[in-house]
Design a protein around this motif. Structure first.
Motif, mmCIF file in Angstrom:
data_model
loop_
_atom_site.group_PDB
_atom_site.id
_atom_site.type_symbol
_atom_site.label_atom_id
_atom_site.label_comp_id
_atom_site.label_asym_id
_atom_site.label_seq_id
_atom_site.Cartn_x
_atom_site.Cartn_y
_atom_site.Cartn_z
ATOM 1 N N VAL A 17 0.788 -1.061 0.084
ATOM 2 C CA VAL A 17 -0.047 -0.259 -0.077
ATOM 3 C C VAL A 17 0.877 1.188 0.160
ATOM 4 N N HIS A 18 0.735 2.134 -0.908
ATOM 5 C CA HIS A 18 1.121 3.659 -0.983
ATOM 6 C C HIS A 18 0.252 4.814 -0.771
ATOM 7 N N ARG A 19 0.624 5.434 0.346
ATOM 8 C CA ARG A 19 -0.493 6.609 0.498
ATOM 9 C C ARG A 19 0.403 8.022 0.410
ATOM 10 N N GLU A 20 -0.092 8.566 -0.111
ATOM 11 C CA GLU A 20 0.418 10.256 -0.309
ATOM 12 C C GLU A 20 -0.272 11.276 0.256
ATOM 13 N N ARG A 21 -1.510 10.882 0.948
ATOM 14 C CA ARG A 21 -2.340 11.780 1.789
ATOM 15 C C ARG A 21 -3.202 10.742 2.776
ATOM 16 N N PRO A 22 -3.630 11.426 3.919
ATOM 17 C CA PRO A 22 -4.226 10.702 4.856
ATOM 18 C C PRO A 22 -5.651 10.202 4.276
ATOM 19 N N THR A 41 6.989 7.974 6.371
ATOM 20 C CA THR A 41 6.620 8.277 7.755
ATOM 21 C C THR A 41 5.247 8.674 7.879
ATOM 22 N N GLY A 42 4.375 8.462 8.824
ATOM 23 C CA GLY A 42 3.304 8.835 9.251
ATOM 24 C C GLY A 42 2.640 8.900 10.657
ATOM 25 N N THR A 43 1.582 9.336 10.868
ATOM 26 C CA THR A 43 1.068 9.245 12.123
ATOM 27 C C THR A 43 -0.204 8.238 12.304
ATOM 28 N N LEU A 44 -0.034 7.311 12.829
ATOM 29 C CA LEU A 44 -1.272 6.159 12.847
ATOM 30 C C LEU A 44 -1.934 6.090 14.217
ATOM 31 N N VAL A 45 -3.227 6.191 14.197
ATOM 32 C CA VAL A 45 -4.205 6.188 15.363
ATOM 33 C C VAL A 45 -4.759 4.763 15.338
ATOM 34 N N THR A 46 -4.717 4.253 16.404
ATOM 35 C CA THR A 46 -5.544 3.053 16.459
ATOM 36 C C THR A 46 -6.363 3.004 17.839
ATOM 37 N N GLY A 47 -7.322 2.078 17.771
ATOM 38 C CA GLY A 47 -8.315 2.124 18.966
ATOM 39 C C GLY A 47 -9.288 3.313 18.793
ATOM 40 N N THR A 66 -2.117 7.508 19.475
ATOM 41 C CA THR A 66 -1.442 7.966 18.357
ATOM 42 C C THR A 66 0.060 7.697 18.714
ATOM 43 N N ARG A 67 0.524 7.170 17.246
ATOM 44 C CA ARG A 67 1.995 6.730 17.213
ATOM 45 C C ARG A 67 2.620 7.354 15.981
ATOM 46 N N GLN A 68 3.874 7.619 15.867
ATOM 47 C CA GLN A 68 4.609 7.894 14.690
ATOM 48 C C GLN A 68 4.890 6.604 14.203
ATOM 49 N N VAL A 69 4.985 6.368 12.935
ATOM 50 C CA VAL A 69 5.635 5.025 12.411
ATOM 51 C C VAL A 69 6.598 5.464 11.216
ATOM 52 N N SER A 70 7.580 4.496 11.129
ATOM 53 C CA SER A 70 8.682 4.667 10.279
ATOM 54 C C SER A 70 9.220 3.617 9.668
ATOM 55 N N PRO A 71 10.288 3.543 8.684
ATOM 56 C CA PRO A 71 10.664 2.056 8.279
ATOM 57 C C PRO A 71 11.099 1.274 9.455
ATOM 58 N N GLY A 72 10.586 0.124 9.020
ATOM 59 C CA GLY A 72 10.884 -1.173 10.107
ATOM 60 C C GLY A 72 9.862 -1.240 11.195
ATOM 61 N N ILE A 88 0.323 12.090 6.986
ATOM 62 C CA ILE A 88 1.485 11.239 6.191
ATOM 63 C C ILE A 88 2.715 12.308 5.761
ATOM 64 N N GLY A 89 3.897 11.667 6.151
ATOM 65 C CA GLY A 89 5.076 12.593 5.903
ATOM 66 C C GLY A 89 5.655 12.552 4.573
ATOM 67 N N GLY A 90 4.956 13.182 3.644
ATOM 68 C CA GLY A 90 5.264 13.130 2.038
ATOM 69 C C GLY A 90 4.445 11.863 1.489
ATOM 70 N N ALA A 91 4.966 10.691 1.907
ATOM 71 C CA ALA A 91 4.345 9.417 1.178
ATOM 72 C C ALA A 91 4.745 8.238 2.215
ATOM 73 N N ILE A 92 4.031 7.232 2.380
ATOM 74 C CA ILE A 92 4.291 6.016 2.975
ATOM 75 C C ILE A 92 4.091 5.021 2.280
ATOM 76 N N THR A 93 4.667 3.936 2.582
ATOM 77 C CA THR A 93 4.457 2.628 1.825
ATOM 78 C C THR A 93 4.665 1.282 2.816
ATOM 79 N N TYR A 94 3.605 0.729 2.874
ATOM 80 C CA TYR A 94 3.638 -0.524 3.823
ATOM 81 C C TYR A 94 3.222 -1.793 3.414
ATOM 82 N N LEU A 95 3.730 -2.826 3.790
ATOM 83 C CA LEU A 95 3.015 -4.333 3.558
ATOM 84 C C LEU A 95 2.062 -4.417 4.501
#
Length: 104
Positions: A17-22, A41-47, A66-72, A88-95
């Motif tokens: 998945v590739h996102r360029e905006r929330p 990088t991005g900001t992910l909110v869960t729960g 709320t947590r900041q996420v980054s590669p790995g 989203i910090g510019g763009a984010i890609t995740y499996l």
């Protein structure tokens, strides 16, 4: 958002998945999800609770974590749990790996 399927069966779904905006908050009843951050990088909110403001924008989460996420980073989203990439910090890609949750 763009999605590239890797493997789709009746027992799992694997995408890049590739996102360029929330986008709006969502929850998947009956499925557990794993996100492995590949790039960006991005900001992910869960729960919390999904809130829909009556057409005044995308659904959001109230009261989540709320947590900041980054590669790995690896995130597990339990069955039915709201989740939302609120920034989203510019763009984010995740499996993304999704599979049926065990019956309760």
């Amino acid at each position: 958002m763009t999605t590239a399927p890797v493997s789709l069966t009746d027992q799992h779904r694997v995408n890049i998945v590739h996102r360029e905006r929330p986008a709006g908050a969502i929850a998947h009843a009956g499925y557990t999800e794993l996100h492995y951050i590949v790039e960006g990088t991005g900001t992910l909110v869960t729960g919390g609770t999904i809130v829909r403001d009556g057409g005044a924008g995308e659904p959001r989460i109230d009261g989540g974590v709320t947590r900041q996420v980054s590669p790995g980073d690896v995130i597990i989203v339990p069955d039915g749990s709201p989740h939302w990439y609120s920034a989203i910090g510019g763009a984010i890609t995740y499996l993304e790996v999704r599979w049926p949750a065990p019956a309760r």
